[in-house]
Design a protein around this motif. Structure first.
Motif, mmCIF file in Angstrom:
data_model
loop_
_atom_site.group_PDB
_atom_site.id
_atom_site.type_symbol
_atom_site.label_atom_id
_atom_site.label_comp_id
_atom_site.label_asym_id
_atom_site.label_seq_id
_atom_site.Cartn_x
_atom_site.Cartn_y
_atom_site.Cartn_z
ATOM 1 N N ALA A 1 9.800 6.872 46.491
ATOM 2 C CA ALA A 1 11.098 7.057 45.933
ATOM 3 C C ALA A 1 11.855 5.821 45.989
ATOM 4 O O ALA A 1 12.835 5.737 45.183
ATOM 5 C CB ALA A 1 11.897 8.115 46.842
ATOM 6 N N GLY A 2 11.556 4.810 46.783
ATOM 7 C CA GLY A 2 12.300 3.492 46.818
ATOM 8 C C GLY A 2 12.696 2.935 48.181
ATOM 9 O O GLY A 2 12.336 3.804 49.144
ATOM 10 N N ARG A 3 12.931 1.723 48.227
ATOM 11 C CA ARG A 3 13.447 0.902 49.548
ATOM 12 C C ARG A 3 14.915 0.706 49.340
ATOM 13 O O ARG A 3 15.102 -0.151 48.638
ATOM 14 C CB ARG A 3 12.305 -0.285 49.228
ATOM 15 N N PHE A 4 15.603 1.516 49.867
ATOM 16 C CA PHE A 4 16.944 1.678 49.831
ATOM 17 C C PHE A 4 17.778 0.905 50.872
ATOM 18 O O PHE A 4 17.450 0.677 51.885
ATOM 19 C CB PHE A 4 17.765 2.831 49.199
ATOM 20 N N GLY A 5 18.802 0.366 50.434
ATOM 21 C CA GLY A 5 19.729 -0.288 51.504
ATOM 22 C C GLY A 5 19.392 -2.079 51.755
ATOM 23 O O GLY A 5 19.839 -2.443 52.825
ATOM 24 N N MET A 6 18.595 -2.301 50.927
ATOM 25 C CA MET A 6 18.227 -4.031 51.175
ATOM 26 C C MET A 6 18.615 -4.786 50.189
ATOM 27 O O MET A 6 18.332 -5.930 50.054
ATOM 28 C CB MET A 6 16.540 -3.847 51.063
ATOM 29 N N LEU A 7 19.425 -4.413 49.166
ATOM 30 C CA LEU A 7 19.829 -5.323 48.118
ATOM 31 C C LEU A 7 20.796 -6.338 48.623
ATOM 32 O O LEU A 7 20.776 -7.621 48.195
ATOM 33 C CB LEU A 7 20.926 -4.381 47.119
ATOM 34 N N ALA A 8 21.506 -5.837 49.742
ATOM 35 C CA ALA A 8 22.364 -7.034 50.401
ATOM 36 C C ALA A 8 21.407 -8.458 50.747
ATOM 37 O O ALA A 8 21.943 -9.298 51.077
ATOM 38 C CB ALA A 8 23.127 -6.463 51.342
ATOM 39 N N HIS A 9 20.186 -7.746 51.192
ATOM 40 C CA HIS A 9 19.078 -8.919 51.664
ATOM 41 C C HIS A 9 18.398 -9.427 50.680
ATOM 42 O O HIS A 9 17.288 -10.157 50.765
ATOM 43 C CB HIS A 9 18.413 -8.189 52.861
ATOM 44 N N GLY A 10 18.702 -9.314 49.233
ATOM 45 C CA GLY A 10 17.929 -9.657 48.017
ATOM 46 C C GLY A 10 16.651 -9.061 47.530
ATOM 47 O O GLY A 10 15.836 -9.488 46.913
ATOM 48 N N ILE A 11 16.578 -7.517 48.294
ATOM 49 C CA ILE A 11 15.342 -6.911 47.836
ATOM 50 C C ILE A 11 15.861 -5.563 47.138
ATOM 51 O O ILE A 11 16.712 -4.752 47.577
ATOM 52 C CB ILE A 11 14.690 -6.535 49.120
ATOM 53 N N SER A 12 15.472 -5.392 45.692
ATOM 54 C CA SER A 12 15.808 -4.398 44.959
ATOM 55 C C SER A 12 15.064 -3.093 45.587
ATOM 56 O O SER A 12 13.992 -3.347 46.150
ATOM 57 C CB SER A 12 15.731 -4.479 43.509
ATOM 58 N N ALA A 13 15.438 -1.891 45.213
ATOM 59 C CA ALA A 13 14.895 -0.590 45.792
ATOM 60 C C ALA A 13 13.591 -0.307 45.279
ATOM 61 O O ALA A 13 12.721 0.240 45.745
ATOM 62 C CB ALA A 13 15.826 0.452 45.374
ATOM 63 N N SER A 14 13.086 -1.028 44.004
ATOM 64 C CA SER A 14 11.837 -0.344 43.311
ATOM 65 C C SER A 14 11.807 0.923 43.014
ATOM 66 O O SER A 14 12.847 1.628 42.822
ATOM 67 C CB SER A 14 10.596 -1.281 44.027
ATOM 68 N N GLY A 15 10.417 1.547 43.441
ATOM 69 C CA GLY A 15 10.615 3.124 43.143
ATOM 70 C C GLY A 15 10.200 3.324 41.806
ATOM 71 O O GLY A 15 9.950 2.429 40.979
ATOM 72 N N PRO A 16 10.028 4.720 41.301
ATOM 73 C CA PRO A 16 9.267 4.859 40.236
ATOM 74 C C PRO A 16 10.241 4.631 38.981
ATOM 75 O O PRO A 16 11.581 4.904 39.006
ATOM 76 C CB PRO A 16 9.189 6.297 40.164
ATOM 77 N N MET A 17 9.874 4.178 37.828
ATOM 78 C CA MET A 17 10.453 3.681 36.451
ATOM 79 C C MET A 17 11.063 5.302 35.815
ATOM 80 O O MET A 17 12.116 5.204 35.445
ATOM 81 C CB MET A 17 9.616 2.949 35.556
ATOM 82 N N ASP A 18 10.365 6.266 36.061
ATOM 83 C CA ASP A 18 10.888 7.554 35.460
ATOM 84 C C ASP A 18 10.945 8.518 36.889
ATOM 85 O O ASP A 18 9.642 9.042 37.160
ATOM 86 C CB ASP A 18 9.756 8.111 34.507
ATOM 87 N N GLN A 19 11.970 8.682 37.470
ATOM 88 C CA GLN A 19 12.082 9.405 38.757
ATOM 89 C C GLN A 19 11.646 10.904 38.539
ATOM 90 O O GLN A 19 11.241 11.552 39.130
ATOM 91 C CB GLN A 19 13.309 9.170 39.199
ATOM 92 N N ALA A 20 12.269 11.306 37.241
ATOM 93 C CA ALA A 20 12.092 12.681 37.011
ATOM 94 C C ALA A 20 10.411 13.235 36.988
ATOM 95 O O ALA A 20 10.061 14.208 37.456
ATOM 96 C CB ALA A 20 12.754 13.268 35.849
ATOM 97 N N ALA A 21 9.686 12.309 36.179
ATOM 98 C CA ALA A 21 8.491 12.605 36.126
ATOM 99 C C ALA A 21 7.568 12.232 37.541
ATOM 100 O O ALA A 21 6.780 12.871 37.969
ATOM 101 C CB ALA A 21 7.680 11.499 35.134
ATOM 102 N N TYR A 22 8.222 11.400 38.155
ATOM 103 C CA TYR A 22 7.475 11.155 39.788
ATOM 104 C C TYR A 22 7.700 12.512 40.632
ATOM 105 O O TYR A 22 6.974 13.042 41.186
ATOM 106 C CB TYR A 22 8.382 10.070 40.379
ATOM 107 N N ASN A 23 9.074 13.111 40.237
ATOM 108 C CA ASN A 23 9.414 14.179 41.017
ATOM 109 C C ASN A 23 8.534 15.546 40.796
ATOM 110 O O ASN A 23 7.990 16.199 41.516
ATOM 111 C CB ASN A 23 10.873 14.552 40.925
#
Length: 286
Positions: A15-37
């Motif tokens: 689903a992604g790596r959240f809370g790291m943007l302040a450290h220079g790292i985007s969340a990544s995760g699925p390009m199509d979240q609905a399809a992933y789900n």
């Protein structure tokens, strides 16, 4: 499983790596979240998926059994050489073969399993960020000859409900710098653009055949935080939509941001597809 053939930019995502943007790292995760789900619901899967791109992939099941759910785009899947309806679910066993090839539309598909993908979590996530070399399998895209194992005994990921897919133009809200484009902003929502072939998990460049931004002055701003869906106008007037592996900050003006409910649909538009934008209010987006 043993990967026999794999298209470029195929990665392991959750689903992604959240809370790291302040450290220079985007969340990544699925390009199509609905399809992933959806793929996760079909397999009753724990977190994690193989995100495939338009070239697809082939793999051999080395040990089994397991259940695979698959969704996203319109791909063709064959189980031991026999075609299977997409999206769907398959029960797999040792020595089975799976072949996924591109179908009529879509850029991304998801394969999810009833066992956890056996790669180490980095900063709380197995999502691959190939720009930062984090997560997934050694922080990189998958290649032929890679082996991926599954671990049993993990609870399914609780997928959030997906917003209904809207038809028509991609909805946006005006961005922080929209007023810097007094003449172009009206044409931005009345003129079609095209998805270019220059796209990846970081961003999608748009072709501007009508020259909406041809006469826009080269603008350079103080860099600040950016998010998925932000539409930046580069110094040469090229619009680029930032995607899941976006850089943490940017110094180009942002004319608009695609609303979260339409970002999945935008991600699945193939190169050459015409795309229009329509502005909505923040309240509508929420």
């Amino acid at each position: 499983m043993l990967i026999r053939r794999v298209g470029p930019l195929t990665t392991i995502q959750d689903a992604g790596r959240f809370g790291m943007l302040a450290h220079g790292i985007s969340a990544s995760g699925p390009m199509d979240q609905a399809a992933y789900n959806l793929a996760g619901r079909l397999a009753v899967a724990p977190p994690g998926a193989i995100e495939i791109t338009t070239a697809g992939l082939d793999f051999d099941v080395e040990t089994g059994p397991c259940v695979m759910g698959f969704a996203g785009g319109a791909f063709t899947v064959r189980h031991n050489g026999k075609p299977v309806a997409w999206p769907g679910t398959l029960a797999l066993d040792a020595d089975d073969t799976i072949s996924v090839s591109p179908g009529a539309n879509g850029n991304y598909g998801y394969l999810r399993f009833d066992g956890r993908i056996d790669v180490p979590a980095v900063m709380g996530s197995i999502a691959t960020n190939s720009r930062a070399r984090l997560g997934g399998l050694e922080g990189r895209a998958l290649v032929a000859s890679d082996r991926i194992g599954l671990i049993d005994g993990y609870a399914p990921e609780l997928a959030s409900a997906s917003a209904p897919v809207a038809e028509g133009p991609i909805r946006v809200i005006w961005g922080l710098h929209a007023d810097l484009f007094p003449t172009a902003r009206d044409r931005f929502v009345s003129t079609p653009f095209r998805i270019s072939s220059r796209l990846d998990r970081m961003g999608v460049r748009l072709e501007d055949p009508a020259g909406v931004f041809t006469d826009s002055a080269i603008l350079s701003l103080v860099s600040d935080a950016v998010l998925p869906g932000d539409i930046q106008i580069l110094g040469d007037g090229t619009p680029i939509v930032l995607m899941r592996d976006h850089q943490p900050i940017g110094g180009y003006p942002r004319i608009a941001t695609i609303v979260g409910a339409d970002l999945d649909r935008f991600a699945q538009l193939r190169p050459g597809t015409a795309v229009r934008f329509r502005t909505v209010t923040l309240e509508h987006a929420r």
